[in-house]
Scaffold this active site. Structure first.
Site, mmCIF file in Angstrom:
data_model
loop_
_atom_site.group_PDB
_atom_site.id
_atom_site.type_symbol
_atom_site.label_atom_id
_atom_site.label_comp_id
_atom_site.label_asym_id
_atom_site.label_seq_id
_atom_site.Cartn_x
_atom_site.Cartn_y
_atom_site.Cartn_z
ATOM 1 N N CYS A 175 0.806 -1.216 0.000
ATOM 2 C CA CYS A 175 0.000 0.000 0.000
ATOM 3 C C CYS A 175 0.844 1.272 0.000
ATOM 4 C CB CYS A 175 -0.945 -0.037 1.185
ATOM 5 S SG CYS A 175 -1.916 -1.557 1.156
ATOM 6 N N HIS A 196 -2.712 8.169 5.845
ATOM 7 C CA HIS A 196 -2.903 6.824 5.315
ATOM 8 C C HIS A 196 -4.289 6.353 5.731
ATOM 9 C CE1 HIS A 196 -1.961 2.947 3.729
ATOM 10 N NE2 HIS A 196 -2.104 2.347 4.889
ATOM 11 N N GLU A 206 -1.195 6.051 13.571
ATOM 12 C CA GLU A 206 -0.718 7.101 12.669
ATOM 13 C C GLU A 206 -0.935 8.477 13.294
ATOM 14 O OE1 GLU A 206 -2.810 7.412 8.965
ATOM 15 O OE2 GLU A 206 -1.329 8.763 8.091
ATOM 16 N N LYS A 246 -9.565 8.130 2.018
ATOM 17 C CA LYS A 246 -10.039 6.746 1.875
ATOM 18 C C LYS A 246 -11.490 6.624 2.351
ATOM 19 C CE LYS A 246 -5.637 4.243 2.057
ATOM 20 N NZ LYS A 246 -4.618 5.242 2.443
ATOM 21 N N HIS A 269 -9.735 1.892 -0.031
ATOM 22 C CA HIS A 269 -8.287 1.701 -0.060
ATOM 23 C C HIS A 269 -7.869 1.136 -1.422
ATOM 24 C CE1 HIS A 269 -4.269 1.126 0.966
ATOM 25 N NE2 HIS A 269 -4.363 0.461 2.108
ATOM 26 N N PHE A 317 1.844 -3.285 4.079
ATOM 27 C CA PHE A 317 2.152 -4.569 4.709
ATOM 28 C C PHE A 317 3.641 -4.846 4.556
ATOM 29 C CE2 PHE A 317 -2.316 -6.643 4.095
ATOM 30 C CZ PHE A 317 -2.798 -5.908 5.158
#
Lengths: 79, 420
Positions: free
Chosen positions: B169, B310, B321, B342, B347, B407
């Site tokens: 991502c 994010h 975050e 998002k 996403h 990830f």
């Protein structure tokens, strides 16, 4: 024109996205119809599917024109 | 070091095709999340997604405009989206190289997180049911991640560096940051950079659902499913699309009179070295990526007016975050606007960083920060920060920071600044 020839030409038109009028019996897939080497592999697979036959790799290498395909299928196909 | 600016934008997202349509819908607080209807979801835990609207209507993506119908079955959708977004960005930039040298100085770096997952799924079924002789010769080139960059270079004749990022991502953000560096170092004058993704298929949804990463509690109200920072958030919403920018050396852009959207001033990267999918609990990786991006930009926290988070709408990630942003910004967080787009588009995985970079640039250009939709009851730890709940806000944005975390514990932050 034979039924086989009609079906071969239809597959060529569908897969290569070319005008039907360009798909003459002497047309070469690569030189005249804009196919690349991967397109010709896929065309042979489509012929196998349509006519229920197996086209071995050494025979497939010799199928360069529409007529080559029709001739091979006429002499090897059950349908 | 040479300076790098953005001179072209291209978007294909659940909100539509085109960066202007996207922006309009984004600041109108529209959502692109819908119930999945294109495949069977009866046995899947999550039944919602952000899918690209198709067809010929206003803002719809018409694949036929970008790839001949006979060729569309030779490539997975992520490549088609990449080609579409790149066509828009290149046209938008007005850059048409005329000489071999100009073509060789123009490169492409468009990545993807996963690549052609729908095609891989179909290929595996074909192999299993009908044997290897029935595999299409276009199966492999239709799925390979770098074929997005390959097709774009072929379509436009761009013969410079040809590369593809794969960092889950963070892909889109890394692609823009790394491509900018190629220009800074003089390896190219122009780079087409971004990310593309289309893993919205049974295998993709099933796989992310198996990780318990997806939202499952809003299957009947899809537009409510992506709700970063809200107490009721329960996972991310899988989406598809592409974001592509044209990056250009500043003097190269000025010389040809190109429109300049923003300058790429900061880029930071880090690794968590912690877990394959969970972010490090102290947000240390994200913190260091942001700090490096600010240092590179020569900016202080108070110079940043907008953070595009994010913020995926997962219970864990959003607060970690925000904690990292709090630590980095200190008292400057009071004047900051931070939102997660998002909430509107879900996403986009490998495309997310590029799409969100473009939204951040548009925030600078328009003096508007896009909203965090569905933020009705912020979590305790999210209070006291302007997360732009539910409605866009007008405000000057001198510089914007965009975060992407992937990830594997891979983090990237980009900073864009207005160009006077």
């Amino acid at each position: 024109m034979s039924d086989i020839a009609e079906r071969v030409k239809k597959i060529v038109v569908d897969h290569l996205g070319v005008e039907e009028s360009k798909v003459t019996e002497n047309a070469s897939f690569i030189d005249d119809l804009g196919a690349d080497s991967l397109d010709t592999v896929e065309l042979v697979m489509a012929f196998e599917e349509e006519f229920g036959c197996e086209i071995p790799d050494d025979a497939a290498e010799k199928i360069l024109t529409v007529k080559d395909a029709i001739d091979f299928i006429q002499s090897n196909s059950a349908s | 070091m040479r300076r790098v600016v953005v001179t072209g934008l291209g978007l294909v997202t659940p909100l539509g095709a085109g960066h202007n349509v996207n922006w309009q819908r984004l600041i109108n607080a529209e959502s692109g999340i819908r119930a999945i209807t294109s495949f069977d979801v009866s046995d899947l835990a999550s039944k919602v997604a952000g899918q690209v609207p198709r067809g010929t209507g206003d803002g719809a993506f018409n694949a036929d405009e970008h790839v001949a119908p006979k060729d569309q079955r030779k490539m997975d959708d992520f490549i088609i989206f990449a080609i579409g977004a790149a066509n828009e960005a290149v046209r938008d930039s007005g850059w048409v190289p005329q000489t071999d040298e100009e073509r060789e100085r123009t490169g492409v770096m468009v990545g993807s997180g996963i690549g052609g997952l729908p095609g891989i799924a179909e290929g595996a079924v074909t192999l299993h049911e009908r044997g290897p002789r029935r595999l299409s010769p276009f199966f492999i080139p239709g799925c390979l991640i770098n074929l997005a960059s390959g097709h774009i270079s072929i379509n436009h004749g761009f013969k410079g560096p040809n590369h593809a990022v794969v960092t889950a991502c963070s892909t889109g953000a890394h692609a823009i940051g790394d491509a900018a560096r190629l220009i800074m170092w003089g390896d190219a004058d122009v780079m087409v950079a971004g990310g593309a993704e289309s893993a919205v298929c049974r295998l993709g949804v099933g796989g992310f659902a198996a990780m318990r990463a997806l939202s499952t509690g809003f299957n009947d109200t899809p537009e409510k499913a992506s709700r970063p920072y809200d107490k009721d958030r329960d996972g991310f919403v899988i989406s598809e699309g592409a974001g592509v920018v044209v990056l250009e050396e500043l003097e190269h852009a000025r010389k040809r009179g190109a429109h300049i959207y923003a300058e790429v001033v900061g880029y930071g990267l880090s690794g968590d070295a912690y877990h394959i999918s969970a972010p490090a609990e102290d947000g240390n990786g994200g913190f260091r990526a942001m700090r490096m991006a600010l240092q590179r930009a020569g900016l202080n926290p108070e110079d940043i007016d907008y953070v595009n988070a994010h913020g995926t709408s997962t219970p864990l990630g959003d607060e970690i975050e925000l904690g990292a942003v709090r630590r980095l910004f200190g008292p400057a967080i009071e004047k900051l606007a931070m939102s997660s787009t998002k909430s509107a588009i879900g996403h986009l995985l490998g495309a997310a960083g590029a799409v969100e970079a473009i939204y951040s640039i548009k925030a600078i250009n328009h003096g508007v920060v896009p909203p965090t939709l569905n933020l009705e009851n912020p979590s305790e730890s999210c209070q006291g920060v302007n997360l732009v709940p539910r409605q866009a806000q007008e405000r000057r944005v001198r510089a914007a920071l965009s975060n992407s975390f992937g990830f594997g514990g891979t983090n990237a932050s980009l900073v864009f600044r207005e160009v006077a």
